[in-house]
Design an enzyme around this catalytic site. Sequence first.
Site, short mmCIF file in Angstrom:
data_model
loop_
_atom_site.label_atom_id
_atom_site.label_comp_id
_atom_site.label_asym_id
_atom_site.label_seq_id
_atom_site.Cartn_x
_atom_site.Cartn_y
_atom_site.Cartn_z
N PHE A 147 28.88 -34.98 1.68
CA PHE A 147 29.80 -33.83 1.65
C PHE A 147 29.01 -32.58 1.33
O PHE A 147 28.27 -32.55 0.34
CB PHE A 147 30.90 -34.04 0.61
CG PHE A 147 31.90 -32.92 0.60
CD1 PHE A 147 32.95 -32.90 1.50
CD2 PHE A 147 31.77 -31.85 -0.29
CE1 PHE A 147 33.87 -31.84 1.52
CE2 PHE A 147 32.68 -30.80 -0.28
CZ PHE A 147 33.73 -30.80 0.62
N LYS A 177 28.55 -25.01 -8.26
CA LYS A 177 29.38 -25.65 -9.30
C LYS A 177 29.04 -25.24 -10.74
O LYS A 177 29.58 -24.26 -11.24
CB LYS A 177 29.35 -27.16 -9.13
CG LYS A 177 30.21 -27.61 -7.93
CD LYS A 177 30.45 -29.10 -7.97
CE LYS A 177 31.28 -29.61 -6.80
NZ LYS A 177 32.70 -29.31 -6.91
N ASP A 222 20.87 -31.17 -1.58
CA ASP A 222 22.10 -30.47 -1.96
C ASP A 222 22.45 -30.91 -3.37
O ASP A 222 23.01 -31.98 -3.60
CB ASP A 222 23.22 -30.80 -0.96
CG ASP A 222 24.50 -30.08 -1.30
OD1 ASP A 222 24.59 -29.49 -2.40
OD2 ASP A 222 25.44 -30.11 -0.47
N1 PLP Z 1 27.82 -29.66 -1.63
C1 PLP Z 1 28.21 -30.62 -2.49
C2 PLP Z 1 27.26 -31.73 -2.81
C3 PLP Z 1 29.48 -30.58 -3.07
O1 PLP Z 1 29.85 -31.56 -3.91
C4 PLP Z 1 30.34 -29.51 -2.75
C5 PLP Z 1 31.69 -29.44 -3.32
O2 PLP Z 1 32.23 -30.39 -3.82
C6 PLP Z 1 29.89 -28.53 -1.85
C7 PLP Z 1 28.63 -28.63 -1.32
C8 PLP Z 1 30.78 -27.38 -1.49
O3 PLP Z 1 30.87 -26.52 -2.58
P1 PLP Z 1 32.04 -25.41 -2.63
O4 PLP Z 1 33.33 -26.13 -2.77
O5 PLP Z 1 31.68 -24.57 -3.82
O6 PLP Z 1 31.95 -24.64 -1.36
#
Ligand code: PLP
Length: 381
Positions: free
Chosen positions: A133, A244, A215
């Site tokens: 994700f 986050k 990520d």
């Molecule tokens: N990347 C990862 C690993 C995530 O867990 C998330 C959100 O849960 C995102 C990207 C997307 O982040 P945002 O909701 O701040 O756009």
Amino acid sequence: MSVPGEAVSQGLERLLPTYARADLTVVRGEGCRVWDAEGREYLDFGGGIAVVSLGHCHPAPLAAAQAQLERLWHASNLYRTEPAERLASQLSDRFGGAQAFFCNSGAEAVEAALKYARKATGKAGVVALEGGFHGRTLGALSATGQPAKRAPFEPLVPDVRFVQPNDVDALRAAVDGEVGLILLEPILGEGGVIPLAADFVAAAAAELDPLLCLDEVQTGVGRTGTFFAFEQLDVRPDLVTLAKGLANGLPIGALLVADDVAGAFAPGDHGSTFGGNAVSCAAASAVLDAIDEELLGDVRMQGAALTDSLAVLPRVLSVRGRGLLLGIEIDGAAAEVVDTAREQGLLVLTAGENVVRLAPPLTVAADEVEEALAILGRILC
Ligand code: PLP
């Protein structure tokens, strides 16, 4: 404690229905606890989905944000600002030599990584993981290996190849001369709290042409017991995304580009009006100042205590994750456990159908861990 004069929220029907919200109106938070509009107290082991890294209203980012609010909110990226440069320097020190691009969310950080890799390598292909994700914007969604989230929005960005987590042969087979980026979460968060094996990440790092982006939107900023989760995997990625927990709840995202692959972006290649916002950056600097070896040791210790106690509960099949990002694989529906726990005063998350996810503030105390374990013990017996 109820907030005097606080009304129960009204206007739910005026919000686009993109979330399945619980019928709980959160009005106040302090440390690992939040309170609803009726004054009922909850132990928060979701942390606003792994965001409130130091606890609600932590005095350090609060003071830093307040001081910055009284000095300067926003100047734009036409000019230099001290909070953005300070935060970039702190992140570079943690990484061991990197440049930062600041934005406002995890998805935006991933977008920046996708663009950076294209510009740096001249190649558009991306290898990402089944179940991974990376966010909801079209680029980030294109690299998200969850077909149900992607299907309604196709066609997406082309040439993303998905491989199963920890399948080294599949990874090697997916990388060809068209691939400019390998994008991996060190622990798949939303996808079920699935840690990547060190040999799989090492195989990704060994691919010469594509850049490796980890990520760390969910795993970064101390969540797994080291500042970056990749520190436990013995690799050094080319790119890292953060968001986050970085500013304890104020909106911020960051792409870090390692010094050895720097130089691809020039003025005009990318941007964000609010990126590098002075208040968010000041709060994030205070978060980084607070994440020291002692706190990281506590994260590892509380994570181990939770893991050991949860693993022996009758309905628990396995406990996965590191530090304070834990997935409890259960015999049954995770959503039901989330609802029952909330009724009993404990907020937790799901990560897929049968995984209950815990991501409490990194500052969670031993007695709060005990309290959460007592509630989960009753539910998962
Ligand atoms: N990347 C990862 C690993 C995530 O867990 C998330 C959100 O849960 C995102 C990207 C997307 O982040 P945002 O909701 O701040 O756009």
